[in-house]
Design a protein around this motif. Sequence first.
Motif, mmCIF file in Angstrom:
data_model
loop_
_atom_site.group_PDB
_atom_site.id
_atom_site.type_symbol
_atom_site.label_atom_id
_atom_site.label_comp_id
_atom_site.label_asym_id
_atom_site.label_seq_id
_atom_site.Cartn_x
_atom_site.Cartn_y
_atom_site.Cartn_z
ATOM 1 N N PHE A 70 -5.373 1.496 4.916
ATOM 2 C CA PHE A 70 -4.015 1.051 5.207
ATOM 3 C C PHE A 70 -3.999 -0.422 5.597
ATOM 4 C CE2 PHE A 70 0.147 1.232 7.386
ATOM 5 C CZ PHE A 70 0.861 1.916 6.423
ATOM 6 N N SER A 71 -5.034 -0.868 6.302
ATOM 7 C CA SER A 71 -5.129 -2.285 6.661
ATOM 8 C C SER A 71 -5.230 -3.154 5.418
ATOM 9 C CB SER A 71 -6.338 -2.518 7.565
ATOM 10 O OG SER A 71 -6.244 -1.769 8.751
ATOM 11 N N LEU A 72 -6.031 -2.703 4.449
ATOM 12 C CA LEU A 72 -6.153 -3.450 3.198
ATOM 13 C C LEU A 72 -4.823 -3.512 2.470
ATOM 14 C CD1 LEU A 72 -9.593 -2.066 1.955
ATOM 15 C CD2 LEU A 72 -9.111 -4.419 2.610
ATOM 16 N N TYR A 73 -4.080 -2.416 2.476
ATOM 17 C CA TYR A 73 -2.776 -2.410 1.817
ATOM 18 C C TYR A 73 -1.818 -3.392 2.493
ATOM 19 C CZ TYR A 73 -3.998 1.729 -0.941
ATOM 20 O OH TYR A 73 -4.579 2.589 -1.822
ATOM 21 N N LEU A 74 -1.785 -3.375 3.817
ATOM 22 C CA LEU A 74 -0.830 -4.222 4.539
ATOM 23 C C LEU A 74 -1.162 -5.702 4.411
ATOM 24 C CD1 LEU A 74 -0.218 -2.202 7.836
ATOM 25 C CD2 LEU A 74 1.309 -2.443 5.878
#
Length: 261
Positions: A70-74
């Motif tokens: 999710f961090s990579l997506y954000l």
Amino acid sequence: MRRLWISLTYVVITLLLVVPLYKIFTGAWAQGLDGFIAAIARPQSLHALKMTATIVITVTAINTFFGVMFSLYLVRATWLSKTMKRISNSIVDLPFAVSPVIGGLMIVLLLGPNTIMGTFFNNIGVQIVYALPGMILATLFVTFPIMIREVMPVLQEIGDQQEQAASTLGAYSWYTFWKVTWPNIRYGVIYGVVLTVARSLGEFGAVLVVSGNIINKTQTATTLVYQDVENFNVVAANAIALVLAVFSIMLLLLMEWSKKK
């Protein structure tokens, strides 16, 4: 004045941390080694510690995988608009703004035995609330933002130039992640894992609501301490609390090591 404030700080730290730890230690050993071993070796203590370990391991594994993703997506996803990223960031911070008790209550209202979804899962043989799955969900709700908030700043700091260079040279996405992204974020992930373990280990409110605190079934170490205190079994409560405190101190040392990295 500076020395006065420093002295007051040490006094507050002593009263809030050192004195309670000392009282827990002396209370756990009030009946000697035999009393301490008897408190830890009780069937309900062993079950509670096993349940706590199961929840901590499961929640940490899930949060690590989805938190990093999710961090990579954000940070890296170009297909997410700025509005969607702001909304997602707000949703991530929701568990920080909501009491854990309210989070547990929401799970009961959504997946309880008298709800539509709860009845569906019960009919297929899966009990959510007042069972291990509900306790894992409650702990996941409380700890979900931790990994994301540790990894996102690292990703923003390192930028994406190295990742773009690897992609230009023909590296696949997973290869780029393991060879370029992971070496830069691994200590941030370790820091997030330590904080997640510590938070999962000490979670009480949300777990108490969804577990029902059933002896030898849905008790964790923290809820067992609560029950022992309610039953005036102070030695046993201090013994379990001492085990949790020692493990927390070990986590603190690991956290300081990862912080230096």
